[in-house]
Scaffold this motif. Structure first.
Motif, PDB file in Angstrom:
ATOM      1  N   SER A   1      53.044  24.851  64.531  1.00  0.00           N
ATOM      2  CA  SER A   1      52.403  23.618  63.675  1.00  0.00           C
ATOM      3  C   SER A   1      51.147  23.315  64.562  1.00  0.00           C
ATOM      4  CB  SER A   1      53.298  22.748  63.510  1.00  0.00           C
ATOM      5  OG  SER A   1      53.838  21.796  64.627  1.00  0.00           O
ATOM      6  N   SER A   2      51.390  23.352  66.193  1.00  0.00           N
ATOM      7  CA  SER A   2      50.199  22.843  66.980  1.00  0.00           C
ATOM      8  C   SER A   2      49.068  23.820  66.798  1.00  0.00           C
ATOM      9  CB  SER A   2      50.725  22.701  68.479  1.00  0.00           C
ATOM     10  OG  SER A   2      51.273  24.010  68.929  1.00  0.00           O
ATOM     11  N   ALA A   3      49.114  25.064  66.134  1.00  0.00           N
ATOM     12  CA  ALA A   3      48.079  25.957  66.253  1.00  0.00           C
ATOM     13  C   ALA A   3      47.512  25.788  64.940  1.00  0.00           C
ATOM     14  CB  ALA A   3      48.632  27.532  66.294  1.00  0.00           C
ATOM     15  N   LEU A   4      47.795  24.839  64.084  1.00  0.00           N
ATOM     16  CA  LEU A   4      47.187  24.777  62.922  1.00  0.00           C
ATOM     17  C   LEU A   4      46.394  23.307  63.206  1.00  0.00           C
ATOM     18  CD1 LEU A   4      50.112  25.007  60.290  1.00  0.00           C
ATOM     19  CD2 LEU A   4      48.264  26.785  60.797  1.00  0.00           C
TER      20      LEU A   4
ATOM     21  N   ARG B   1      48.076  21.123  58.328  1.00  0.00           N
ATOM     22  CA  ARG B   1      49.519  20.176  58.566  1.00  0.00           C
ATOM     23  C   ARG B   1      49.565  19.332  57.363  1.00  0.00           C
ATOM     24  NH1 ARG B   1      48.496  20.555  64.364  1.00  0.00           N
ATOM     25  NH2 ARG B   1      47.460  18.362  64.132  1.00  0.00           N
ATOM     26  N   GLN B   2      48.501  18.454  57.060  1.00  0.00           N
ATOM     27  CA  GLN B   2      48.504  17.507  55.980  1.00  0.00           C
ATOM     28  C   GLN B   2      48.997  18.126  54.765  1.00  0.00           C
ATOM     29  OE1 GLN B   2      44.921  15.396  56.198  1.00  0.00           O
ATOM     30  NE2 GLN B   2      45.647  14.083  57.568  1.00  0.00           N
ATOM     31  N   LEU B   3      48.296  19.394  54.461  1.00  0.00           N
ATOM     32  CA  LEU B   3      48.647  20.123  53.128  1.00  0.00           C
ATOM     33  C   LEU B   3      50.262  20.523  53.041  1.00  0.00           C
ATOM     34  CD1 LEU B   3      47.565  21.153  50.559  1.00  0.00           C
ATOM     35  CD2 LEU B   3      46.816  23.327  51.960  1.00  0.00           C
ATOM     36  N   LEU B   4      50.487  20.874  54.315  1.00  0.00           N
ATOM     37  CA  LEU B   4      52.139  21.548  54.174  1.00  0.00           C
ATOM     38  C   LEU B   4      52.890  20.066  54.296  1.00  0.00           C
ATOM     39  CD1 LEU B   4      51.765  24.007  57.400  1.00  0.00           C
ATOM     40  CD2 LEU B   4      52.454  24.681  54.833  1.00  0.00           C
TER      41      LEU B   4
ATOM     42  N   ALA C   1      54.229  32.759  61.356  1.00  0.00           N
ATOM     43  CA  ALA C   1      54.426  33.635  59.969  1.00  0.00           C
ATOM     44  C   ALA C   1      54.958  32.740  58.807  1.00  0.00           C
ATOM     45  CB  ALA C   1      55.314  34.898  60.079  1.00  0.00           C
ATOM     46  N   ALA C   2      55.727  31.965  58.957  1.00  0.00           N
ATOM     47  CA  ALA C   2      56.629  30.999  58.043  1.00  0.00           C
ATOM     48  C   ALA C   2      55.550  29.847  57.672  1.00  0.00           C
ATOM     49  CB  ALA C   2      57.971  30.782  58.681  1.00  0.00           C
ATOM     50  N   LEU C   3      55.073  29.205  58.437  1.00  0.00           N
ATOM     51  CA  LEU C   3      54.151  28.343  58.018  1.00  0.00           C
ATOM     52  C   LEU C   3      52.960  28.871  57.534  1.00  0.00           C
ATOM     53  CD1 LEU C   3      53.874  25.959  61.101  1.00  0.00           C
ATOM     54  CD2 LEU C   3      55.071  25.872  58.956  1.00  0.00           C
ATOM     55  N   GLY C   4      52.316  30.270  57.745  1.00  0.00           N
ATOM     56  CA  GLY C   4      51.417  30.888  57.063  1.00  0.00           C
ATOM     57  C   GLY C   4      51.790  31.191  55.678  1.00  0.00           C
ATOM     58  N   ALA C   5      53.272  31.839  55.382  1.00  0.00           N
ATOM     59  CA  ALA C   5      53.486  32.076  54.129  1.00  0.00           C
ATOM     60  C   ALA C   5      53.429  30.881  53.192  1.00  0.00           C
ATOM     61  CB  ALA C   5      54.809  32.589  54.161  1.00  0.00           C
TER      62      ALA C   5
END
Length: 372
Positions: A309-312, A317-320, A361-365
């Motif tokens: 998450s820190s790479a985003l 992060r707000q969108l997720l 990859a999970a956050l990207g998906a």
């Protein structure tokens, strides 16, 4: 009379002893324990010496004995009311100024001895830190073994260490761990023992559910280490030993991080807060519980998810966070697909990098399913 200040040539008063409230262990003596120390002086019972490090001429860091010094200072400044005395119960309810003069005189004649490690013993700051760590570990080798973070907190104090202490109080992290804001040594616990008062499980003023496991993590400063671990983990590739020697890895990073400039540390502060709040918004107190595990909090899940998450950027992060269900689904699928990598104690650097890739990859998906 005991004093921890002295008058300078300009007429101002300066502190003689550096007694950061977070220095050494987080245990805090109760008034009953402080009072019985005063009773020991009154009865002329021997009290162990304090160990000091002279970091400047006539200015000292307390390496061992902070609780004893604090109790004496509280007594002499009138903020300690004697209580729970065992042999002189008739003095309960008294402060220093309200004691009979003969008793005050008797206490004033006692002394607390000290052993001082001189500043000139070390050639530079790094040598001084190493020497303090060695002495501190030797001092505590006969009692309960100190955790890595307790030792770090005692000998590598500085701006990054202070930041980690501050952020360990973040409500969302405390809710995930069940940690209290403070803990007190019980009536018969001594300064270096593990005989501490049990924090009664239940909600505190912030609505955090305090647990006995959380209390233990607090007292060993494991919560502080988790903040440091987040920062260090993001620089894993720069440390040749990596997670194979996690304690040395964290030591080295903290020494380096204490030299960061204030702007960098402000960025660190915001980065941790943004990410811990993000995961709490997504999954609440169980955000770092591995699916199918009975353990409420997993460090390896924390490492990988916080790293990802820190790479985003903040927008992502707000969108997720506004689509938390999709994030939870993606993380659940990650655990199902890579169960072996999140089980047991697979803590070498290669394992850690794989988990980072899975979490990214999970956050990207999840992002892809939101944006179409």
């Amino acid at each position: 009379m005991f004093t921890d200040t002295f008058e300078t040539e300009s007429g101002t008063r300066e502190a003689k002893y550096k007694r950061d409230p977070e220095y050494q262990r987080r245990h805090r003596w109760s008034d009953g324990r402080k009072s019985r120390l005063i009773e020991s002086f009154l009865m002329n019972v021997p009290v162990p010496p304090v160990f000091l490090y002279e970091y400047e001429l006539a200015r000292f860091e307390v390496m061992d004995g902070r609780q004893r010094l604090t109790a004496l200072m509280d007594f002499y400044d009138g903020s300690l009311t004697l209580t729970e005395l065992q042999y002189w119960p008739e003095l309960n309810g008294r402060t220093y100024s309200t004691l009979p003069s003969s008793i005050r005189d008797g206490i004033d004649r006692r002394y607390l001895s000290s052993i001082i490690l001189l500043n000139e013993t070390a050639a530079n700051e790094e040598q001084a830190a190493f020497l303090k760590k060695l002495v501190f570990e030797r001092l505590n080798s006969g009692g309960v073994r100190l955790s890595g973070q307790e030792t770090r907190n005692a000998v590598y104090n500085g701006p990054l260490n202070d930041l980690c202490l501050k952020l360990s109080r973040t409500t969302e992290l405390r809710a995930m761990l069940g940690t209290p804001l403070e803990s007190t040594i019980g009536p018969d616990g001594d300064e270096d023992s593990d005989d501490t008062e049990i924090v009664t499980p239940g909600q505190d003023s912030d609505g955090v559910e305090i647990t006995n496991m959380g209390r233990k993590m607090f007292e060993s400063m494991e919560d502080v280490e988790l903040v440091l671990r987040f920062y260090a983990y993001r620089h894993l590739d720069k440390f040749s030993q990596g997670l194979n020697r996690i304690s040395d890895f964290l030591d080295e990073f903290l020494v380096m991080g204490n030299r960061f400039n204030p702007v960098t540390l402000d960025g660190y502060d915001q980065l941790f807060v943004d990410n811990i709040k993000f995961w709490y918004a997504v999954s609440g107190p169980t955000a770092f519980q591995v699916q199918g595990s009975s353990r409420h909090f997993s460090k390896i899940a924390y490492d990988a998810l916080m790293y990802a998450s820190s790479a985003l950027d903040r927008e992502a992060r707000q969108l997720l966070a506004s689509n938390a269900g999709l994030v939870r689904q993606a993380i659940s699928e990650m655990y199902e697909s890579h169960a072996q990598d999140f089980a047991g104690r697979k803590t070498n650097t290669a394992n850690a990098r794989r988990r980072n890739d899975y979490a990214i990859a999970a956050l990207g998906a999840a992002l892809a399913s939101i944006t179409g």
